[in-house]
Design a protein around this motif. Sequence first.
Motif, mmCIF file in Angstrom:
data_model
loop_
_atom_site.group_PDB
_atom_site.id
_atom_site.type_symbol
_atom_site.label_atom_id
_atom_site.label_comp_id
_atom_site.label_asym_id
_atom_site.label_seq_id
_atom_site.Cartn_x
_atom_site.Cartn_y
_atom_site.Cartn_z
ATOM 1 N N GLN A 95 0.812 -1.222 0.000
ATOM 2 C CA GLN A 95 0.000 0.000 0.000
ATOM 3 C C GLN A 95 0.843 1.267 0.000
ATOM 4 O O GLN A 95 0.354 2.331 -0.383
ATOM 5 C CB GLN A 95 -0.940 0.015 1.210
ATOM 6 C CG GLN A 95 -1.957 -1.114 1.182
ATOM 7 C CD GLN A 95 -2.789 -1.117 -0.088
ATOM 8 O OE1 GLN A 95 -3.485 -0.158 -0.385
ATOM 9 N NE2 GLN A 95 -2.695 -2.187 -0.855
ATOM 10 N N LEU A 96 2.090 1.179 0.446
ATOM 11 C CA LEU A 96 3.013 2.308 0.470
ATOM 12 C C LEU A 96 4.304 1.914 -0.219
ATOM 13 O O LEU A 96 4.662 0.737 -0.255
ATOM 14 C CB LEU A 96 3.337 2.731 1.904
ATOM 15 C CG LEU A 96 2.221 3.307 2.749
ATOM 16 C CD1 LEU A 96 2.710 3.529 4.180
ATOM 17 C CD2 LEU A 96 1.713 4.609 2.154
ATOM 18 N N ALA A 97 4.993 2.926 -0.743
ATOM 19 C CA ALA A 97 6.284 2.659 -1.368
ATOM 20 C C ALA A 97 7.176 3.883 -1.210
ATOM 21 O O ALA A 97 6.696 5.015 -1.112
ATOM 22 C CB ALA A 97 6.114 2.324 -2.839
ATOM 23 N N ASP A 128 -7.140 2.056 -4.197
ATOM 24 C CA ASP A 128 -7.979 1.402 -5.212
ATOM 25 C C ASP A 128 -7.180 0.999 -6.448
ATOM 26 O O ASP A 128 -7.622 1.170 -7.583
ATOM 27 C CB ASP A 128 -9.150 2.302 -5.606
ATOM 28 C CG ASP A 128 -10.158 2.485 -4.484
ATOM 29 O OD1 ASP A 128 -10.316 1.536 -3.676
ATOM 30 O OD2 ASP A 128 -10.784 3.563 -4.408
ATOM 31 N N GLY A 129 -5.970 0.495 -6.218
ATOM 32 C CA GLY A 129 -5.135 0.000 -7.306
ATOM 33 C C GLY A 129 -4.381 1.069 -8.085
ATOM 34 O O GLY A 129 -3.704 0.754 -9.062
ATOM 35 N N VAL A 130 -4.467 2.325 -7.649
ATOM 36 C CA VAL A 130 -3.791 3.426 -8.342
ATOM 37 C C VAL A 130 -2.709 3.996 -7.430
ATOM 38 O O VAL A 130 -2.983 4.369 -6.286
ATOM 39 C CB VAL A 130 -4.792 4.549 -8.731
ATOM 40 C CG1 VAL A 130 -4.076 5.715 -9.371
ATOM 41 C CG2 VAL A 130 -5.869 3.993 -9.648
ATOM 42 N N TRP A 131 -1.486 4.071 -7.939
ATOM 43 C CA TRP A 131 -0.372 4.637 -7.187
ATOM 44 C C TRP A 131 -0.309 6.136 -7.423
ATOM 45 O O TRP A 131 -0.327 6.600 -8.559
ATOM 46 C CB TRP A 131 0.941 3.995 -7.618
ATOM 47 C CG TRP A 131 1.097 2.604 -7.088
ATOM 48 C CD1 TRP A 131 0.837 1.444 -7.750
ATOM 49 C CD2 TRP A 131 1.535 2.234 -5.793
ATOM 50 N NE1 TRP A 131 1.080 0.368 -6.934
ATOM 51 C CE2 TRP A 131 1.522 0.830 -5.725
ATOM 52 C CE3 TRP A 131 1.951 2.955 -4.672
ATOM 53 C CZ2 TRP A 131 1.903 0.129 -4.587
ATOM 54 C CZ3 TRP A 131 2.338 2.258 -3.539
ATOM 55 C CH2 TRP A 131 2.309 0.856 -3.505
ATOM 56 N N GLN A 132 -0.245 6.899 -6.317
ATOM 57 C CA GLN A 132 -0.125 8.352 -6.393
ATOM 58 C C GLN A 132 0.964 8.834 -5.441
ATOM 59 O O GLN A 132 1.217 8.212 -4.406
ATOM 60 C CB GLN A 132 -1.442 9.039 -6.032
ATOM 61 C CG GLN A 132 -2.521 8.864 -7.073
ATOM 62 C CD GLN A 132 -3.746 9.671 -6.728
ATOM 63 O OE1 GLN A 132 -4.257 9.590 -5.612
ATOM 64 N NE2 GLN A 132 -4.232 10.443 -7.687
ATOM 65 N N ILE A 133 1.554 9.954 -5.793
ATOM 66 C CA ILE A 133 2.584 10.568 -4.966
ATOM 67 C C ILE A 133 1.906 11.254 -3.781
ATOM 68 O O ILE A 133 1.034 12.094 -3.964
ATOM 69 C CB ILE A 133 3.395 11.601 -5.771
ATOM 70 C CG1 ILE A 133 4.094 10.925 -6.949
ATOM 71 C CG2 ILE A 133 4.384 12.339 -4.865
ATOM 72 C CD1 ILE A 133 4.611 11.897 -7.996
#
Length: 150
Positions: A95-97, A128-133
């Motif tokens: 969930q985090l990166a 919801d499956g979308v990676w955001q900054i």
Amino acid sequence: MARAPKSDIQLLGDKQAARAIAAARADFNAALENRALKAIATHLAEDAVLVPGDEAQLITGRAAQIDAWASIFSQMPDVSYVRTPSRIEVCEDSQLAAETGRWKGAWSTDGFAIRYSGRYFAKWRCDDGVWQIEAETFVTMKRSGGADQG
């Protein structure tokens, strides 16, 4: 359209998620290059925080960042910024990166070429499956040009 990320990025944890983040970063760089504000916005969380690498003010929120980019693009038509990731590490629950790498910025003003570069850290969140900054912090390590630096 997702751009292919560089193949020399160190990917840790969930490799599929890390590749998705690398592709999102490549898309973000392309959006900066093309001055595509809507595309930039898609990669930023609503409450995204940007800590600039120099004496500039902290920028909090997607809307504030888009306003800042619009101002930068209108004031410096030849501006370019590129973030080049060297490592993307996805946490155990995917969930985090954390992304680390180098950044470069360049523009001209009053007949002088300005160049900045340094290191950056980005925090990504998957929703919801979308990676955001969610956050980016920049450290300026080198600068050159300008009236006072020749």
